[in-house]
Design a protein around this motif. Structure first.
Motif, PDB file in Angstrom:
ATOM      1  N   ARG A   1       1.427  -5.262 -12.154  1.00  0.00           N
ATOM      2  CA  ARG A   1       0.305  -4.352 -11.968  1.00  0.00           C
ATOM      3  C   ARG A   1      -0.028  -4.198 -10.490  1.00  0.00           C
ATOM      4  O   ARG A   1      -0.407  -5.161  -9.819  1.00  0.00           O
ATOM      5  N   ASP A   2       0.159  -2.982  -9.973  1.00  0.00           N
ATOM      6  CA  ASP A   2      -0.177  -2.692  -8.579  1.00  0.00           C
ATOM      7  C   ASP A   2      -0.329  -1.191  -8.430  1.00  0.00           C
ATOM      8  O   ASP A   2      -0.282  -0.451  -9.423  1.00  0.00           O
ATOM      9  N   TRP A   3      -0.470  -0.715  -7.216  1.00  0.00           N
ATOM     10  CA  TRP A   3      -0.886   0.660  -6.977  1.00  0.00           C
ATOM     11  C   TRP A   3       0.068   1.700  -7.563  1.00  0.00           C
ATOM     12  O   TRP A   3      -0.364   2.782  -7.964  1.00  0.00           O
ATOM     13  N   TRP A   4       1.379   1.405  -7.605  1.00  0.00           N
ATOM     14  CA  TRP A   4       2.341   2.432  -8.038  1.00  0.00           C
ATOM     15  C   TRP A   4       2.332   2.685  -9.555  1.00  0.00           C
ATOM     16  O   TRP A   4       2.899   3.676 -10.010  1.00  0.00           O
ATOM     17  N   ASN A   5       1.715   1.776 -10.317  1.00  0.00           N
ATOM     18  CA  ASN A   5       1.686   2.010 -11.767  1.00  0.00           C
ATOM     19  C   ASN A   5       0.282   1.876 -12.341  1.00  0.00           C
ATOM     20  O   ASN A   5       0.116   1.718 -13.545  1.00  0.00           O
ATOM     21  N   SER A   6      -0.728   1.957 -11.484  1.00  0.00           N
ATOM     22  CA  SER A   6      -2.100   1.723 -11.935  1.00  0.00           C
ATOM     23  C   SER A   6      -2.735   2.953 -12.585  1.00  0.00           C
ATOM     24  O   SER A   6      -3.769   2.839 -13.239  1.00  0.00           O
ATOM     25  N   HIS A   7      -2.134   4.130 -12.403  1.00  0.00           N
ATOM     26  CA  HIS A   7      -2.669   5.352 -13.022  1.00  0.00           C
ATOM     27  C   HIS A   7      -1.650   5.844 -14.040  1.00  0.00           C
ATOM     28  O   HIS A   7      -0.593   6.366 -13.681  1.00  0.00           O
TER      29      HIS A   7
ATOM     30  N   SER B   1       0.842  -1.199   0.000  1.00  0.00           N
ATOM     31  CA  SER B   1       0.000   0.000   0.000  1.00  0.00           C
ATOM     32  C   SER B   1       0.870   1.239   0.000  1.00  0.00           C
ATOM     33  O   SER B   1       1.928   1.286   0.649  1.00  0.00           O
ATOM     34  N   SER B   2       0.411   2.261  -0.706  1.00  0.00           N
ATOM     35  CA  SER B   2       1.104   3.553  -0.665  1.00  0.00           C
ATOM     36  C   SER B   2       1.003   4.181   0.717  1.00  0.00           C
ATOM     37  O   SER B   2       1.778   5.090   1.053  1.00  0.00           O
TER      38      SER B   2
ATOM     39  N   PRO C   1       8.058   1.565  -6.932  1.00  0.00           N
ATOM     40  CA  PRO C   1       7.366   2.125  -5.763  1.00  0.00           C
ATOM     41  C   PRO C   1       8.281   2.988  -4.904  1.00  0.00           C
ATOM     42  O   PRO C   1       7.793   3.840  -4.155  1.00  0.00           O
TER      43      PRO C   1
ATOM     44  N   HIS D   1       7.768   6.763  -5.306  1.00  0.00           N
ATOM     45  CA  HIS D   1       6.684   7.420  -4.571  1.00  0.00           C
ATOM     46  C   HIS D   1       7.173   7.891  -3.208  1.00  0.00           C
ATOM     47  O   HIS D   1       6.863   9.014  -2.769  1.00  0.00           O
TER      48      HIS D   1
END
Length: 760
Positions: free
Chosen positions: A537-543, A506-507, A551, A554
């Motif tokens: 594919r996970d939160w750090w490259n999903s947008h 999680s970020s 990550p 970030h």
């Protein structure tokens, strides 16, 4: 607790009398050390054993975990309760076991072999010839709950669910394919088809076993309360996160902390896990103590700050039966001393299968195979009892100068406050196509690991082994716990982080870490930004409009640094960030590389006021005990010498030593007689369980003891005066020794499980 309560259980009688009158009373309680008279209700020690009771391997632990969930196990429980005198619990496998009735459809009329874990070639992953590893479907958890209810009906109030394990290189079976469709709402993808598929498959595997344990624990606890108004404890017996990552297994690990139904863990760490080979200074070798220190370290950190109990397991034999007794002993002492140096717990599983220790012959299949040497059996049974005395308030790392009473303000303690993060996701980056897509084509690439380095998880070890080899007791905080528990990072002044071999779930972790830095911490980032799993594919490259390459970008951005920040030292708030752009495995390739890393950490430590000390040994005090280990491959080959009055608890003669010398690649567990506070008469060490001790009217001291049968029992007592004679069941003992300076009496005898010893 009154004396009458404390000494209520009497299995046999040892009577000791001498020329003086021995005072004994309520003062012989837990505040004195050693304290080897403890109530079984404390549950400080345990062992697991399948089959019927046998006095030859009943080592008198507080808890016996009878193995299995069959009707035969239910029928065996009364005998175990009656003959062992211990609390009886149950342990059973959660990924494999004697569950043929479920697989063959006898349980619910449905064939369940499709629940087997399946490898890429379509073959099942088998635990043995008849038993597959399972993908834990809902139907399997229903079956396991049904089985375990029968144990609850039989009066069991503690259940240990062993080894929730999903092999990282499996994921090709029908059951897992169905779970993929449910979890991801898409058609199954071969886990070996891409790094993204492997990462997502492993994430699902962890989720499945977390779900299984949650279901089983919750349903059984409700059943026990509703049916019997009896609380039920559920523990999970699991390898360390480090071990599972190394051997390419996926397990719930830290995520289990989110399950209220799980009360604690057994840290299944032993020779077989800690001897896993790795590279240091470019040399591949077993480094059992060093690995054990890290394994117990991560399990200590797993539950730190929670109310969940952690048992440290040691195994005198291990699963591989082809070693000899010298090998077993050497490696057992490595893991034992490593576990004792991790003082965050004082609970121990003393042996997973004592039957194979005391009844087996090794090397198995060899004409030279032998049963356990008599002296070693005495030492082991003594260690098992002494482990009940590790709840000590006086705990500290020491220098040799401090231990020897020398006035040296520079040489004090050890370098504390340094941690290297390890995350559950380290298990997600292990199986194919990892080696194909992540390994460097040539061995000197500073930004990519070799296939061999990947296989041994040398990225993590590159951040830890160079410190351990120089006597730095580096801790292993669990990354995900930083967000799970407030103030989890507060004990640390220096933290080392890399996302080259693991990823943050999680970020939300990053504001916590950034805040810790801003309040004065030193964060050492060793990250190449070149790891192939950065593209998973996970939160750090999903947008896409704000995707991060890694990550770590970030976290750097959150602290006001560039995503691709160059190596260097940067201030953030009251703290500091040290950035290095190398792959962590680089630091295990040579001594020069290791020195480069140690200088980086030393600089970070100095920045936040830590005196970075390097030495070739670890020395720790726990109450009246000293734990020592001297490193090879270290800063020197000098032995560690400690002066005083000691008893080496690994010495079957328990002789008094005025000087202890520990050489490189040796370990020691010493009882420091100058720190014994228990008044005479006191039991200082024994391979018997001391059930009670009291004075008799004629001046004799009465000790009620139990032990495993067919061993040579050894005991060391502290007395006021020298006794005249020692009799064992009416026969004069031959092996008796008195030390006038320390007022200690040693004696040994052939134990049948109970005996009467009279000293007069």
């Amino acid at each position: 607790m009154s004396l009458k309560q404390l000494f209520s259980f009497v299995a046999s009688t040892i009577l000791v009398s001498a020329t003086g009158v021995f005072a004994f009373g309520a003062e012989n309680d837990a505040q004195f050390a050693p304290n080897l008279i403890t109530d079984r209700a404390l549950e400080r020690t345990s062992y697991q054993q399948a089959g019927k009771y046998d006095p030859r391997f009943d080592v008198k632990a507080d808890v016996v975990m009878v193995y299995g969930a069959s009707d035969a196990v239910v029928e065996s429980l009364p005998e175990w309760r009656e003959k062992s005198g211990s609390k009886i619990a149950i342990m059973t496998g959660v990924a494999w076991g004697g569950y043929g009735e479920y697989l063959d459809g006898k349980f619910d009329g449905v064939d369940h072999w499709d629940d087997a874990q399946v490898k890429a070639d379509g073959s099942r992953m088998m635990h043995d010839a008849a038993t597959p590893y399972l993908s834990p479907s809902v139907s399997f958890t229903n079956y396991l709950t049904f089985r375990l209810r029968k144990l609850v009906d039989a009066g069991v109030d503690e259940i240990y669910l062993e080894e929730p394990e999903f092999w990282a290189f499996t994921g090709f079976g029908d059951s897992f394919k169905r779970e993929w469709r449910i979890y991801y709402n898409e058609d199954w993808i071969r886990p070996d088809s891409s790094l993204d598929a492997q990462y997502r498959a492993s994430k699902l595997k962890q989720s499945l076993y977390r779900r299984a344990l949650d279901r089983v624990a919750s349903e059984l606890k409700e059943y026990s309360i509703k049916t019997y108004d009896r609380p039920l404890k559920i523990y999970v017996a699991t390898h360390s996160l480090l071990s599972y990552a190394q051997i390419q297994m996926v397990s719930p690990e830290a995520s289990l902390l989110d399950l209220s139904g799980v009360d604690g863990f057994i840290a299944q760490i032993w020779t077989g896990t800690s001897r896993f080979g790795n590279f240091y200074n470019g040399v591949f070798a077993e480094r059992t103590f060093e690995m054990g220190l890290l394994e117990y370290g991560v399990m200590q950190e797993l539950a730190r700050g929670t109310n969940k109990r952690v048992y440290y397991l040691n195994d005198p034999v291990e699963d591989n039966p082809r070693y000899d007794w010298n090998d077993y002993k050497t490696n057992y002492l490595c893991t034992l001393v490593a576990s004792l140096m991790r003082s965050g717990s004082h609970y121990y599983e003393v042996a997973p299968w004592p039957s194979r220790v005391f009844l087996g012959s090794y090397p198995a299949g060899s004409p030279d195979a032998t049963r356990i040497p008599q002296d070693y059996a005495s030492t082991l049974t003594l260690v098992f009892q002494q482990l009940r005395d590790m709840d000590q308030a006086d705990v500290a790392w020491l220098s040799a100068e401090e231990a020897n009473g020398e006035d040296s303000p520079v040489q004090t303690g050890a370098t504390e406050g340094i941690g290297v993060f390890l995350a559950d996701s380290a298990m997600f980056q292990r199986a194919n196509p990892t080696a194909r897509d992540c390994a460097a084509p040539e061995p000197n690439d500073p930004l990519r690991p070799t296939a061999n380095e990947l296989n041994s998880l040398n990225d993590f070890l590159g951040l830890t082994t160079p410190l351990v080899k120089r006597g730095v007791p580096v801790d292993v905080p669990v990354l995900d716990n930083a967000m799970r528990f407030p103030h989890y990072l507060d004990p640390y002044k220096v933290l080392v982080l890399s996302y080259d071999f693991q990823k943050p779930f999680s970020s939300g972790l990053h504001p916590v870490i950034a805040d810790w830095v801003a309040r004065g911490g030193a964060l050492v980032i060793v990250d190449s930004r070149k790891d192939g799993y950065n593209a998973a594919r996970d939160w750090w490259n999903s947008h896409e409009e704000n995707a991060y390459v890694s990550p770590i970008d970030h976290l750097l951005e959150l602290m006001g640094l560039a995503r691709d920040q160059a190596p260097g030292k940067y201030q953030y708030g009251s703290g500091w960030v040290f950035v290095e752009r190398k792959r962590p495995a680089y630091y295990c390739r040579s001594e020069a590389n290791a020195d480069e890393y140690r200088k980086l950490v030393a600089d970070a430590a100095k920045t936040v006021g830590i005196d970075f000390k390097e030495r070739n040994y670890f020395l720790k005090r726990r109450g009246p005990y000293l734990l020592a280990s001297v490193m090879n491959e270290s800063i020197s080959n000098d032995p560690l010498t400690i002066n005083g009055r000691f008893v080496n608890l690994f010495d079957p003669k328990l002789e008094i030593q005025r000087r202890a010398t520990i050489r490189p690649n040796e370990r020691a567990w010493l009882l420091d007689l100058d720190r014994v506070t228990a008044p005479s008469p006191a039991v200082l060490a024994s391979s018997c369980r001391i059930e009670s001790i009291s004075n008799r009217a004629d001046g004799a001291v009465v000790l009620d003891v139990t032990s495993a049968s067919d061993i040579v029992a050894i005991t060391l007592l502290k007395l006021d005066a020298q006794p005249q004679d020692v009799f064992v069941d009416g026969v004069k003992a031959e092996n008796v020794r008195w030390d006038e300076e320390t007022h200690t009496l040693f004696f040994s005898f052939q134990s049948s499980g109970k005996g009467t010893i009279v000293v007069k």
